[in-house]
Design an enzyme around this catalytic site. Structure first.
Site, PDB file in Angstrom:
ATOM      1  CD1 TRP A 119      -1.298   2.087   2.463  1.00  0.00           C
ATOM      2  CD2 TRP A 119      -2.378   2.114   0.688  1.00  0.00           C
ATOM      3  NE1 TRP A 119      -1.708   3.514   2.275  1.00  0.00           N
ATOM      4  CE2 TRP A 119      -2.620   3.484   1.365  1.00  0.00           C
ATOM      5  CE3 TRP A 119      -3.347   1.843  -0.364  1.00  0.00           C
ATOM      6  CZ2 TRP A 119      -3.440   4.315   0.936  1.00  0.00           C
ATOM      7  CZ3 TRP A 119      -3.944   2.808  -0.828  1.00  0.00           C
ATOM      8  CH2 TRP A 119      -4.364   4.015  -0.339  1.00  0.00           C
ATOM      9  CG  ASP A 273       4.252  -9.845  -3.415  1.00  0.00           C
ATOM     10  OD1 ASP A 273       3.309 -10.304  -2.945  1.00  0.00           O
ATOM     11  OD2 ASP A 273       4.833  -8.586  -3.378  1.00  0.00           O
TER      12      ASP A 273
HETATM   13  N1  STX Z   1      -2.000  -4.755   1.682  1.00  0.00           N
HETATM   14  C1  STX Z   1      -0.711  -5.090   1.560  1.00  0.00           C
HETATM   15  C2  STX Z   1      -0.002  -4.045   2.513  1.00  0.00           C
HETATM   16  O1  STX Z   1       0.254  -2.852   2.081  1.00  0.00           O
HETATM   17  C3  STX Z   1      -2.815  -5.447   0.597  1.00  0.00           C
HETATM   18  C4  STX Z   1       0.716  -4.743   3.591  1.00  0.00           C
HETATM   19  N2  STX Z   1       0.660  -5.885   4.133  1.00  0.00           N
HETATM   20  N3  STX Z   1       1.283  -6.151   5.215  1.00  0.00           N
HETATM   21  C5  STX Z   1       1.806  -4.857   5.631  1.00  0.00           C
HETATM   22  O2  STX Z   1       1.421  -3.869   4.577  1.00  0.00           O
HETATM   23  C6  STX Z   1       2.414  -4.263   6.776  1.00  0.00           C
HETATM   24  C7  STX Z   1       3.797  -4.806   6.671  1.00  0.00           C
HETATM   25  C8  STX Z   1       2.416  -2.876   7.094  1.00  0.00           C
HETATM   26  C9  STX Z   1       1.737  -5.130   7.954  1.00  0.00           C
END
Ligand code: STX
Length: 320
Positions: A119, A273
């Site tokens: 993100w 990923d």
């Molecule tokens: N969301 C993915 C993302 O930004 C779809 C994300 N996944 N894990 C995290 O961010 C953290 C490392 C911040 C927990």
């Protein structure tokens, strides 16, 4: 060849503490926490964390040479040390873009380098598209453009084919009759008036993401999901952004790629990923021909994976 002897500590800079911290009121409702570490008069770089709702981490400072960079981190609305906790009102992409500008101005910086993964890559790109003159370069990891196909892949049907074991508790938390739209079903629970319903849903939602973030799943990482203070903000804010299509039209980032095609950009992408599969990084790279795409052959999604960290540090070192 697969390198199993190098550790994260071998490729990162040593842990450091911030030299300045503060809280910045950005609306009637929200105040965001920020910090600066490294060299106070160094090259400014802002770290944009993931989720949305993930919050900053002390370890993120270690991706930059502290003698060269002024490392700026902040917690986006509703997460980390920002207040109010897990608040969704006035929490959207446009607000996050304007918070970046408010923080930049507050710190008296004219421009900065922008570093973001997952993100954080989404918000980095949208920020750069709104304020290209403020962005000296982009270092992006695990590209996420939050299109319907990406959300469907991770939260509904795609990653589930690779991690059926981790997917089962995430799916089974939702009754069968609602399983055809898991994001909506989770949103209902994450915004429930019943705090226990919110917490139970947050835990399963977060576990799914933590279980799938690395090529070699790390049990310690999974414990993040059991920290319900973290999980509630993370899950609620993520789901709120996703159910609202991150408050932009579908395909927004690629459509506006031309507006940032002059900005030096490095894209670091784990080949395996599963959270943000490489197709998005590939499409972004094609839309930004000046970008350098580093496809890391032995990694998943997390910046805590050694081979991802190594490439990120190489990219920031090159900015000095
Ligand atoms: N969301 C993915 C993302 O930004 C779809 C994300 N996944 N894990 C995290 O961010 C953290 C490392 C911040 C927990």
């Amino acid at each position: 060849m697969l390198d199993t002897t190098t550790t994260l500590a071998d490729v990162l800079y040593p842990p450091i503490e911030p030299h300045t911290t503060g809280m910045l009121q950005v609306s009637d409702v929200h105040t965001i926490a920020w910090e600066q570490s490294g060299s106070a008069d160094g090259i400014p770089v802002v770290v944009i964390h993931g989720g949305p709702g993930g919050g900053g981490q002390p370890s993120y400072r270690q991706y930059f040479d502290p003698a060269a960079f002024n490392i700026i981190q902040f917690d986006q609305r509703g997460c980390g040390k920002s207040t109010p906790y897990a608040e969704l009102e006035g929490n959207n992409t446009q607000a996050s873009v304007s918070d970046l500008e408010a923080l930049r101005a507050h710190l008296g910086l004219e421009k900065w380098h922008v570093f973001g993964g997952s993100w954080g890559s989404t918000l980095s790109l949208i920020y750069a598209q709104h304020h290209p003159e403020r962005v000296m370069s982009l270092v992006l990891r695990g590209i996420f453009m939050c299109r319907k196909s990406e959300l469907h892949w991770f939260y509904q049907d795609g990653a589930s084919h690779l991690f059926p074991d981790a997917f089962e508790p995430y799916r089974n938390h939702i009754p069968t009759e609602e399983q055809s739209d898991l994001i909506s079903a989770y949103y209902k629970r994450l915004t429930s008036d019943d705090v226990e319903v919110r917490r139970a849903a947050a835990k399963e939602w977060t576990r799914w993401e933590m279980a799938t973030s690395r090529l070699f799943p790390d049990p310690e990482y999974l414990e993040k999901a059991d920290d319900l203070d973290f999980a509630v903000a993370f899950a609620r804010i993520e789901c709120h952004y996703f159910i609202n299509g991150i408050f932009v039209e579908e395909g927004f980032i690629l459509k506006r790629a031309k507006t940032i095609e002059h900005i030096p950009t490095v894209i670091v992408q784990g080949r395996y990923d599963v959270v943000c599969p490489p197709r998005s990084a590939w499409e972004l790279h094609k839309a930004m021909p000046q970008s350098r795409l580093v496809m890391v052959p032995d990694a998943g999604h997390s910046m805590g994976e050694v081979s991802i960290a190594r490439e990120l540090v190489a990219a920031t070192d090159a900015l000095r």
